[in-house]
Write a protein that holds these residues in place. Structure first.
Motif, PDB file in Angstrom:
ATOM      1  N   VAL A 129       0.854  -1.198   0.000  1.00 24.94           N
ATOM      2  CA  VAL A 129       0.000   0.000   0.000  1.00 24.94           C
ATOM      3  C   VAL A 129       0.886   1.243   0.000  1.00 24.94           C
ATOM      4  O   VAL A 129       1.890   1.299   0.710  1.00 24.94           O
ATOM      5  N   HIS A 130       0.540   2.210  -0.816  1.00 24.21           N
ATOM      6  CA  HIS A 130       1.292   3.461  -0.897  1.00 24.21           C
ATOM      7  C   HIS A 130       0.604   4.514  -0.039  1.00 24.21           C
ATOM      8  O   HIS A 130      -0.599   4.729  -0.164  1.00 24.21           O
ATOM      9  N   TYR A 131       1.381   5.175   0.816  1.00 24.59           N
ATOM     10  CA  TYR A 131       0.866   6.276   1.628  1.00 24.59           C
ATOM     11  C   TYR A 131       1.446   7.578   1.088  1.00 24.59           C
ATOM     12  O   TYR A 131       2.649   7.644   0.814  1.00 24.59           O
ATOM     13  N   PRO A 132       0.627   8.604   0.916  1.00 27.60           N
ATOM     14  CA  PRO A 132       1.159   9.872   0.410  1.00 27.60           C
ATOM     15  C   PRO A 132       2.093  10.513   1.424  1.00 27.60           C
ATOM     16  O   PRO A 132       2.089  10.148   2.604  1.00 27.60           O
ATOM     17  N   PRO A 133       2.900  11.474   0.989  1.00 29.84           N
ATOM     18  CA  PRO A 133       3.848  12.130   1.908  1.00 29.84           C
ATOM     19  C   PRO A 133       3.144  12.747   3.114  1.00 29.84           C
ATOM     20  O   PRO A 133       2.024  13.247   3.005  1.00 29.84           O
ATOM     21  N   GLU A 134       3.798  12.667   4.248  1.00 25.51           N
ATOM     22  CA  GLU A 134       3.321  13.280   5.497  1.00 25.51           C
ATOM     23  C   GLU A 134       1.953  12.747   5.927  1.00 25.51           C
ATOM     24  O   GLU A 134       1.118  13.497   6.444  1.00 25.51           O
ATOM     25  N   TRP A 135       1.724  11.443   5.707  1.00 31.44           N
ATOM     26  CA  TRP A 135       0.484  10.798   6.192  1.00 31.44           C
ATOM     27  C   TRP A 135       0.323  11.189   7.661  1.00 31.44           C
ATOM     28  O   TRP A 135       1.186  10.873   8.483  1.00 31.44           O
ATOM     29  N   PRO A 136      -0.740  11.893   8.025  1.00 30.80           N
ATOM     30  CA  PRO A 136      -0.764  12.590   9.313  1.00 30.80           C
ATOM     31  C   PRO A 136      -0.999  11.730  10.553  1.00 30.80           C
ATOM     32  O   PRO A 136      -0.608  12.104  11.639  1.00 30.80           O
ATOM     33  N   LEU A 137      -1.679  10.607  10.407  1.00 30.78           N
ATOM     34  CA  LEU A 137      -2.018   9.774  11.568  1.00 30.78           C
ATOM     35  C   LEU A 137      -1.333   8.426  11.388  1.00 30.78           C
ATOM     36  O   LEU A 137      -1.879   7.519  10.764  1.00 30.78           O
ATOM     37  N   GLU A 138      -0.131   8.300  11.953  1.00 31.49           N
ATOM     38  CA  GLU A 138       0.669   7.098  11.713  1.00 31.49           C
ATOM     39  C   GLU A 138       0.010   5.835  12.241  1.00 31.49           C
ATOM     40  O   GLU A 138       0.307   4.735  11.785  1.00 31.49           O
ATOM     41  N   PRO A 151     -11.534   3.684 -12.187  1.00 27.91           N
ATOM     42  CA  PRO A 151     -10.303   3.906 -11.430  1.00 27.91           C
ATOM     43  C   PRO A 151      -9.541   5.122 -11.932  1.00 27.91           C
ATOM     44  O   PRO A 151      -9.494   5.397 -13.120  1.00 27.91           O
ATOM     45  N   ASP A 152      -8.977   5.867 -11.009  1.00 26.84           N
ATOM     46  CA  ASP A 152      -8.033   6.908 -11.366  1.00 26.84           C
ATOM     47  C   ASP A 152      -6.692   6.227 -11.599  1.00 26.84           C
ATOM     48  O   ASP A 152      -6.536   5.040 -11.349  1.00 26.84           O
ATOM     49  N   VAL A 153      -5.718   6.974 -12.054  1.00 28.63           N
ATOM     50  CA  VAL A 153      -4.416   6.389 -12.334  1.00 28.63           C
ATOM     51  C   VAL A 153      -3.520   6.424 -11.101  1.00 28.63           C
ATOM     52  O   VAL A 153      -2.360   6.090 -11.172  1.00 28.63           O
ATOM     53  N   ILE A 154      -4.076   6.818  -9.965  1.00 28.33           N
ATOM     54  CA  ILE A 154      -3.265   6.978  -8.761  1.00 28.33           C
ATOM     55  C   ILE A 154      -3.686   5.989  -7.683  1.00 28.33           C
ATOM     56  O   ILE A 154      -4.809   5.523  -7.654  1.00 28.33           O
ATOM     57  N   GLU A 155      -2.747   5.691  -6.795  1.00 27.26           N
ATOM     58  CA  GLU A 155      -3.019   4.818  -5.663  1.00 27.26           C
ATOM     59  C   GLU A 155      -2.913   5.566  -4.345  1.00 27.26           C
ATOM     60  O   GLU A 155      -3.345   5.078  -3.318  1.00 27.26           O
ATOM     61  N   ALA A 156      -2.307   6.738  -4.370  1.00 30.87           N
ATOM     62  CA  ALA A 156      -2.173   7.580  -3.184  1.00 30.87           C
ATOM     63  C   ALA A 156      -2.204   9.026  -3.649  1.00 30.87           C
ATOM     64  O   ALA A 156      -1.690   9.350  -4.718  1.00 30.87           O
ATOM     65  N   GLU A 157      -2.815   9.881  -2.850  1.00 25.96           N
ATOM     66  CA  GLU A 157      -2.986  11.272  -3.272  1.00 25.96           C
ATOM     67  C   GLU A 157      -2.915  12.193  -2.067  1.00 25.96           C
ATOM     68  O   GLU A 157      -3.420  11.865  -0.993  1.00 25.96           O
ATOM     69  N   TYR A 158      -2.290  13.330  -2.267  1.00 28.83           N
ATOM     70  CA  TYR A 158      -2.287  14.405  -1.266  1.00 28.83           C
ATOM     71  C   TYR A 158      -2.863  15.648  -1.925  1.00 28.83           C
ATOM     72  O   TYR A 158      -2.459  16.017  -3.033  1.00 28.83           O
ATOM     73  N   ARG A 159      -3.803  16.287  -1.255  1.00 28.78           N
ATOM     74  CA  ARG A 159      -4.367  17.556  -1.740  1.00 28.78           C
ATOM     75  C   ARG A 159      -4.030  18.641  -0.732  1.00 28.78           C
ATOM     76  O   ARG A 159      -4.369  18.521   0.445  1.00 28.78           O
ATOM     77  N   PRO A 160      -3.352  19.694  -1.166  1.00 30.52           N
ATOM     78  CA  PRO A 160      -2.939  20.756  -0.235  1.00 30.52           C
ATOM     79  C   PRO A 160      -4.135  21.560   0.277  1.00 30.52           C
ATOM     80  O   PRO A 160      -5.274  21.350  -0.144  1.00 30.52           O
ATOM     81  N   TRP A 161      -3.849  22.483   1.186  1.00 30.72           N
ATOM     82  CA  TRP A 161      -4.899  23.302   1.795  1.00 30.72           C
ATOM     83  C   TRP A 161      -5.757  23.973   0.732  1.00 30.72           C
ATOM     84  O   TRP A 161      -5.241  24.526  -0.238  1.00 30.72           O
ATOM     85  N   GLN A 162      -7.066  23.913   0.918  1.00 29.21           N
ATOM     86  CA  GLN A 162      -8.005  24.593   0.030  1.00 29.21           C
ATOM     87  C   GLN A 162      -9.162  25.133   0.852  1.00 29.21           C
ATOM     88  O   GLN A 162      -9.479  24.617   1.920  1.00 29.21           O
ATOM     89  N   GLU A 163      -9.768  26.177   0.329  1.00 27.95           N
ATOM     90  CA  GLU A 163     -10.880  26.809   1.038  1.00 27.95           C
ATOM     91  C   GLU A 163     -12.155  25.999   0.850  1.00 27.95           C
ATOM     92  O   GLU A 163     -12.416  25.459  -0.220  1.00 27.95           O
ATOM     93  N   LEU A 164     -12.948  25.912   1.921  1.00 25.84           N
ATOM     94  CA  LEU A 164     -14.266  25.292   1.873  1.00 25.84           C
ATOM     95  C   LEU A 164     -15.296  26.392   2.063  1.00 25.84           C
ATOM     96  O   LEU A 164     -15.178  27.209   2.972  1.00 25.84           O
ATOM     97  N   LYS A 165     -16.302  26.397   1.202  1.00 25.46           N
ATOM     98  CA  LYS A 165     -17.309  27.456   1.267  1.00 25.46           C
ATOM     99  C   LYS A 165     -18.661  26.899   1.662  1.00 25.46           C
ATOM    100  O   LYS A 165     -19.029  25.783   1.297  1.00 25.46           O
TER     101      LYS A 165
END
Length: 195
Positions: A31-40, A60-74
């Motif tokens: 299993v691939h974990y994205p960088p800085e997986w926050p809850l070890e 299926p997307d072409v990815i197995e792990a994904e990180y999305r940076p900070w974004q605003e929620l409205k």
């Protein structure tokens, strides 16, 4: 000496074995974990292997792990919060109830609460409201073969899994669901939280 027919049959069997063997090896990637997986302490099940993250259309997307940076929620046109997220896809021979029980055992005694809107979709909220975990198990077609992970039929029981962690800058209001329950410290019997 083998006959031409036996040689042809052997060649076909060898080609199929190599193809399935390559798919089997491909399907057993860790299993691939994205960088800085926050809850070890939040991990996929022990027998899990890498799998694609699946979109809402089931493709299926072409990815197995994904990180999305900070974004605003409205909400109602106004920025109500900011969020960043991590997602992984995985395969496992376990059922949804087994995987969710394993995840809840990892969360037990840490102040997490759970909301189960559907049988194969669970949301978990940290006690401070800054984290949400989502566990999704989606049934796959009967033929469990794809271009991304050639999983031989029967390897796992028709599920494509996704585990995601969302981190919020401001606590999220989980009481509004009215169905959020606290996980008992033993991880066995959830207790209902009264809103």
């Amino acid at each position: 000496m083998w006959s031409q027919e036996r040689q042809s049959l052997f060649a076909v069997v060898l080609a199929c074995s190599l193809a399935l063997g390559g798919g089997w090896h491909h399907a057993h990637r860790p299993v691939h974990y994205p960088p800085e997986w926050p809850l070890e302490y939040v991990q996929a099940p022990p027998l899990a292997t890498a799998g694609e993250i699946r979109g809402f259309d089931g493709l299926p997307d072409v990815i197995e792990a994904e990180y999305r940076p900070w974004q605003e929620l409205k909400r109602d046109g106004q920025v109500s919060n900011t969020c960043r997220s991590w997602r992984i896809g995985f395969n496992t021979p376990s059922t949804f109830s087994e995987v969710s029980a394993g995840l809840e055992a990892q969360l037990a005694g840490r102040g997490w609460r759970v909301w189960r809107p559907m049988a194969e979709l669970h949301h978990y909220y940290s006690s401070d409201g800054h984290y949400r975990i989502i566990l999704i198990g989606r049934e796959k077609p009967t033929l469990l073969l794809s271009t991304k992970s050639c999983v031989s039929p029967g390897y796992f029981r028709g599920y494509a899994w996704q585990l995601s962690i969302d981190e919020y800058s401001q606590p999220v209001d989980v009481v509004r669901h009215g169905k959020v329950v606290a996980l008992d410290p033993s991880g066995e019997v959830p207790q209902v939280i009264q809103p």
